[in-house]
Scaffold this motif. Sequence first.
Motif, PDB file in Angstrom:
ATOM      1  N   ARG A 156       0.842  -1.209   0.000  1.00  0.00           N
ATOM      2  CA  ARG A 156       0.000   0.000   0.000  1.00  0.00           C
ATOM      3  C   ARG A 156       0.876   1.257   0.000  1.00  0.00           C
ATOM      4  O   ARG A 156       0.600   2.211  -0.723  1.00  0.00           O
ATOM      5  CB  ARG A 156      -0.949  -0.011   1.199  1.00  0.00           C
ATOM      6  N   ALA A 157       1.947   1.255   0.785  1.00  0.00           N
ATOM      7  CA  ALA A 157       2.838   2.422   0.844  1.00  0.00           C
ATOM      8  C   ALA A 157       3.547   2.631  -0.494  1.00  0.00           C
ATOM      9  O   ALA A 157       3.646   3.766  -0.981  1.00  0.00           O
ATOM     10  CB  ALA A 157       3.859   2.251   1.968  1.00  0.00           C
ATOM     11  N   ALA A 158       4.026   1.536  -1.102  1.00  0.00           N
ATOM     12  CA  ALA A 158       4.710   1.640  -2.400  1.00  0.00           C
ATOM     13  C   ALA A 158       3.732   2.089  -3.489  1.00  0.00           C
ATOM     14  O   ALA A 158       4.095   2.873  -4.368  1.00  0.00           O
ATOM     15  CB  ALA A 158       5.348   0.304  -2.769  1.00  0.00           C
ATOM     16  N   THR A 159       2.490   1.620  -3.424  1.00  0.00           N
ATOM     17  CA  THR A 159       1.482   2.038  -4.404  1.00  0.00           C
ATOM     18  C   THR A 159       1.187   3.529  -4.259  1.00  0.00           C
ATOM     19  O   THR A 159       1.065   4.248  -5.260  1.00  0.00           O
ATOM     20  CB  THR A 159       0.180   1.214  -4.234  1.00  0.00           C
ATOM     21  N   ALA A 160       1.103   4.010  -3.044  1.00  0.00           N
ATOM     22  CA  ALA A 160       0.885   5.448  -2.822  1.00  0.00           C
ATOM     23  C   ALA A 160       2.050   6.262  -3.375  1.00  0.00           C
ATOM     24  O   ALA A 160       1.843   7.308  -4.013  1.00  0.00           O
ATOM     25  CB  ALA A 160       0.689   5.725  -1.332  1.00  0.00           C
ATOM     26  N   ARG A 161       3.283   5.795  -3.150  1.00  0.00           N
ATOM     27  CA  ARG A 161       4.456   6.493  -3.711  1.00  0.00           C
ATOM     28  C   ARG A 161       4.407   6.471  -5.235  1.00  0.00           C
ATOM     29  O   ARG A 161       4.726   7.468  -5.885  1.00  0.00           O
ATOM     30  CB  ARG A 161       5.753   5.836  -3.216  1.00  0.00           C
ATOM     31  N   TRP A 162       3.986   5.337  -5.818  1.00  0.00           N
ATOM     32  CA  TRP A 162       3.910   5.210  -7.276  1.00  0.00           C
ATOM     33  C   TRP A 162       2.898   6.210  -7.831  1.00  0.00           C
ATOM     34  O   TRP A 162       3.159   6.880  -8.820  1.00  0.00           O
ATOM     35  CB  TRP A 162       3.506   3.778  -7.661  1.00  0.00           C
TER      36      TRP A 162
END
Length: 192
Positions: free
Chosen positions: A87-93
């Motif tokens: 979820r954190a990596a998707t938000a950064r993406w």
Amino acid sequence: MPSPRERPKATAAEDKRFRAAYFGTDPRELALTLPTGYTVTANTDGCLANAQRVLYGDQKRWFEAEVVVNNLRAEAQARMATDPDHRAATARWKRCAGNPSGARPDHPDPAVTDRCNRESGLAEVESRLEPTLLAKVRTERREQLAAHRQLRTIALRRAADLTSAAKAPRGPAGEPNDHRSETDPTERRHPS
């Protein structure tokens, strides 16, 4: 089924009749809702359904096993979306791609995708999580995987039998001719 390019150009009515003959007609009698929330349906009539009954013996069991097995990766990916690192990596993406509130775009510029995959760490997180989650899903779905293997083995044997029967020499009335001719060199002669 021949691809649309291999089939002669058909009118809409001909195409509808072809699809009904091949895939069957509504209502769809088989349905399975997956853990991802999607429901897959199929008909029990039509050429495809008939072939499945002949080859697999139990069309419903085959349908359920095939749908589950074909969607193992999708189930693992759905579970991945609940992981905090993902979820954190998707938000950064999304921030990187200029889409902070919406879903990942369907067809982003490949250069933007590559850059955001690297900068967000999303590709690394997915490559780390997917094997573990896929193994877990496969373990949980082992009964469906076993049924799929068993039914596929049965189907391969039946297909081989059907192919052999189709290639068998035919007698004058069209029935298989299992009798060897008098001149067949492989025929064994027994002394009388």
